[in-house]
Design an enzyme around this catalytic site. Sequence first.
Site, mmCIF file in Angstrom:
data_model
loop_
_atom_site.group_PDB
_atom_site.id
_atom_site.type_symbol
_atom_site.label_atom_id
_atom_site.label_comp_id
_atom_site.label_asym_id
_atom_site.label_seq_id
_atom_site.Cartn_x
_atom_site.Cartn_y
_atom_site.Cartn_z
ATOM 1 N N ASP A 128 56.356 30.084 13.093
ATOM 2 C CA ASP A 128 56.021 30.257 11.674
ATOM 3 C C ASP A 128 55.476 31.660 11.399
ATOM 4 O O ASP A 128 54.825 32.252 12.266
ATOM 5 C CB ASP A 128 54.973 29.197 11.293
ATOM 6 N N LEU A 169 65.372 25.916 33.000
ATOM 7 C CA LEU A 169 64.741 25.596 31.712
ATOM 8 C C LEU A 169 65.729 24.906 30.769
ATOM 9 O O LEU A 169 66.877 25.345 30.653
ATOM 10 C CB LEU A 169 64.262 26.896 31.045
ATOM 11 N N HIS A 211 62.743 37.378 9.905
ATOM 12 C CA HIS A 211 63.559 36.451 10.698
ATOM 13 C C HIS A 211 64.283 37.200 11.821
ATOM 14 O O HIS A 211 64.400 36.711 12.943
ATOM 15 C CB HIS A 211 64.573 35.725 9.810
HETATM 16 C C1 FPP Z 1 59.239 30.268 9.610
HETATM 17 O O1 FPP Z 1 58.843 31.463 9.009
HETATM 18 C C2 FPP Z 1 60.450 30.425 10.362
HETATM 19 C C3 FPP Z 1 61.641 29.807 10.072
HETATM 20 C C4 FPP Z 1 61.859 28.945 8.913
HETATM 21 C C5 FPP Z 1 62.804 29.984 10.889
HETATM 22 C C6 FPP Z 1 62.569 30.379 12.307
HETATM 23 C C7 FPP Z 1 63.630 31.313 12.655
HETATM 24 C C8 FPP Z 1 63.550 32.298 13.562
HETATM 25 C C9 FPP Z 1 62.407 32.516 14.447
HETATM 26 C C10 FPP Z 1 64.616 33.276 13.704
HETATM 27 C C11 FPP Z 1 65.935 32.644 13.760
HETATM 28 C C12 FPP Z 1 66.218 32.004 15.040
HETATM 29 C C13 FPP Z 1 67.236 31.154 15.155
HETATM 30 C C14 FPP Z 1 67.654 30.668 16.496
HETATM 31 C C15 FPP Z 1 67.944 30.681 13.953
HETATM 32 P P1 FPP Z 1 58.682 31.452 7.440
HETATM 33 O O2 FPP Z 1 59.905 32.038 6.841
HETATM 34 O O3 FPP Z 1 58.340 30.080 6.957
HETATM 35 O O4 FPP Z 1 57.466 32.411 7.263
HETATM 36 P P2 FPP Z 1 56.362 32.319 6.111
HETATM 37 O O5 FPP Z 1 55.666 31.001 6.279
HETATM 38 O O6 FPP Z 1 55.478 33.484 6.437
HETATM 39 O O7 FPP Z 1 57.074 32.458 4.812
#
Ligand code: FPP
Length: 255
Positions: A29, A140, A46
Amino acid sequence: MPAPIRPDEAGAAPCDPAHVPVHVGIIMDGNGRWATARRLPRVEGHRRGVEALRRCVRAARELGIRYLTIYSFSSENWTRPHHEIAELMGLLKLFVRRDLAELRAANVRIRVIGARAGLGKDIAALLDEAEALTAANTGLTLVVAFNYGARQEITAAAASIAADVAQGLLKPEDVDEDLLSSRLETAGIPDPDLIIRTSGEQRLSNFLLWQAAYAEFVFLPLFWPDFDKDALRGALEEYARRDRRFGGVMPCPAP
Ligand code: FPP
């Protein structure tokens, strides 16, 4: 008392193998906030999140974790702006295409949980291919939770059991925790011992609700793109200090 942690050759403290969790789940997150704090578009967060994911998989292998489940896209993430969804789909494709050969060579087994329906055909095919090509690997296990929601998973498991009962294949008294677990998408994977969430938020957000019944939680005050081996090691050290009692009590110390 957890066993002492010895410094390794590089001076960094390795985790005591006896206290390394078998299965770690991570809620990655804070990508958006990481980017916003730098006046960058959210999608840049991202992109940097994928780099953090690579570091994380490498570190998990080095630290001896057997199962790593990453929450990459939730059933609820479809409510995000269209361009952000497209970016996340593109990043998943890129991650699998670019990293599959390396993961395969590193003996990593990939499993994907979450609904394939609703995903583009190309993505679904890529995920199938990643699972098939790494199925025989024994290192893993990287469980990618993509288009995943725990309530949906539990609902589907309950529906499949209900269908079997209706057809007379099962009796209501056959239904127990093991049976329900065996109908989840994580069948055959041990329950997570530790769940890590970055960004300081402290909730599960529909991640592994059934499986996390006795998991320990570590909430890290850093955004996912800043995650690295030290952060993972720190979470494992915190985990090693916890007393896991699974609803029981600690044995009384000898008089
Ligand atoms: C949360 O950050 C993250 C996500 C919804 C997606 C997680 C994705 C990645 C780590 C990169 C992509 C990896 C793959 C394998 C697809 P947020 O956008 O909710 O952050 P915020 O809470 O600060 O808005």
